[in-house]
Design a protein around this motif. Structure first.
Motif, short mmCIF file in Angstrom:
data_model
loop_
_atom_site.label_atom_id
_atom_site.label_comp_id
_atom_site.label_asym_id
_atom_site.label_seq_id
_atom_site.Cartn_x
_atom_site.Cartn_y
_atom_site.Cartn_z
N LEU A 43 78.36 -32.28 27.07
CA LEU A 43 77.54 -30.92 26.53
C LEU A 43 76.51 -30.40 26.51
CD1 LEU A 43 78.73 -27.93 27.29
CD2 LEU A 43 78.67 -27.27 25.82
N VAL A 47 72.82 -28.87 28.96
CA VAL A 47 71.80 -27.61 28.80
C VAL A 47 71.49 -27.76 28.32
CG1 VAL A 47 73.26 -26.16 26.88
CG2 VAL A 47 74.55 -27.57 28.26
N LEU A 50 68.87 -25.67 30.39
CA LEU A 50 68.11 -24.71 30.41
C LEU A 50 67.44 -24.01 28.91
CD1 LEU A 50 71.62 -24.17 30.95
CD2 LEU A 50 70.32 -23.86 32.41
N ASP A 53 68.07 -17.21 28.32
CA ASP A 53 69.43 -16.57 27.48
C ASP A 53 70.43 -16.86 28.58
OD1 ASP A 53 68.37 -14.15 26.67
OD2 ASP A 53 67.62 -13.27 28.31
N TYR A 54 70.03 -18.30 29.20
CA TYR A 54 70.84 -19.39 29.69
C TYR A 54 71.66 -20.24 28.66
CZ TYR A 54 69.94 -17.00 34.41
OH TYR A 54 69.38 -16.01 35.14
N LEU A 55 70.91 -20.77 28.12
CA LEU A 55 71.24 -21.40 26.86
C LEU A 55 72.34 -21.07 26.13
CD1 LEU A 55 70.92 -24.17 26.02
CD2 LEU A 55 69.09 -23.08 24.22
N ILE A 57 74.33 -18.18 26.33
CA ILE A 57 75.30 -17.83 27.20
C ILE A 57 75.71 -19.50 27.83
CG2 ILE A 57 76.53 -17.22 29.99
CD1 ILE A 57 73.99 -15.49 29.45
N VAL A 58 75.75 -20.21 27.62
CA VAL A 58 76.23 -21.45 28.12
C VAL A 58 77.40 -21.95 26.71
CG1 VAL A 58 76.21 -23.74 28.76
CG2 VAL A 58 75.34 -22.32 29.71
N THR A 59 76.29 -22.10 25.21
CA THR A 59 76.72 -22.27 23.99
C THR A 59 77.66 -20.76 23.45
OG1 THR A 59 74.32 -20.93 22.71
CG2 THR A 59 74.90 -23.28 23.55
N GLY A 61 79.53 -19.68 25.64
CA GLY A 61 80.73 -19.25 26.45
C GLY A 61 81.26 -20.97 26.42
N PHE A 62 81.35 -22.24 25.68
CA PHE A 62 81.87 -22.60 25.38
C PHE A 62 82.53 -22.94 23.68
CE2 PHE A 62 81.66 -27.21 22.64
CZ PHE A 62 82.88 -27.67 22.77
#
Length: 70
Positions: A43, A47, A50, A53-55, A57-59, A61-62
């Motif tokens: 992951l 990641v 990024l 905000d995108y970073l 969101i991904v963390t 989400g994980f």
């Protein structure tokens, strides 16, 4: 944000496999660490590209995905 989820990725298989296969705590502990590290690398590399905000969101989400499985 989601660092405890990497612990869950290693701890859940450790908890399930140790009693089933008759393995001790110390024999399964390195496997759990390797599994958590492999998920972190899997992951982490995509990641890290990024930002902002995108970073986040991904963390998050994980973290939610791992929370569903554990």
């Amino acid at each position: 944000m989601a660092t405890w989820h990497y612990y869950a990725v290693g701890a859940y298989p450790m908890r399930c496999s140790a009693p089933q296969y008759g393995l001790g705590f110390w024999s399964v502990l390195p496997l759990a660490g390797m599994m958590a590290a492999s998920f972190g690398l899997l992951l982490g590399f995509p990641v890290l590209r990024l930002r902002g905000d995108y970073l986040a969101i991904v963390t998050m989400g994980f973290g939610e995905i791992i929370g569903w499985f554990c």
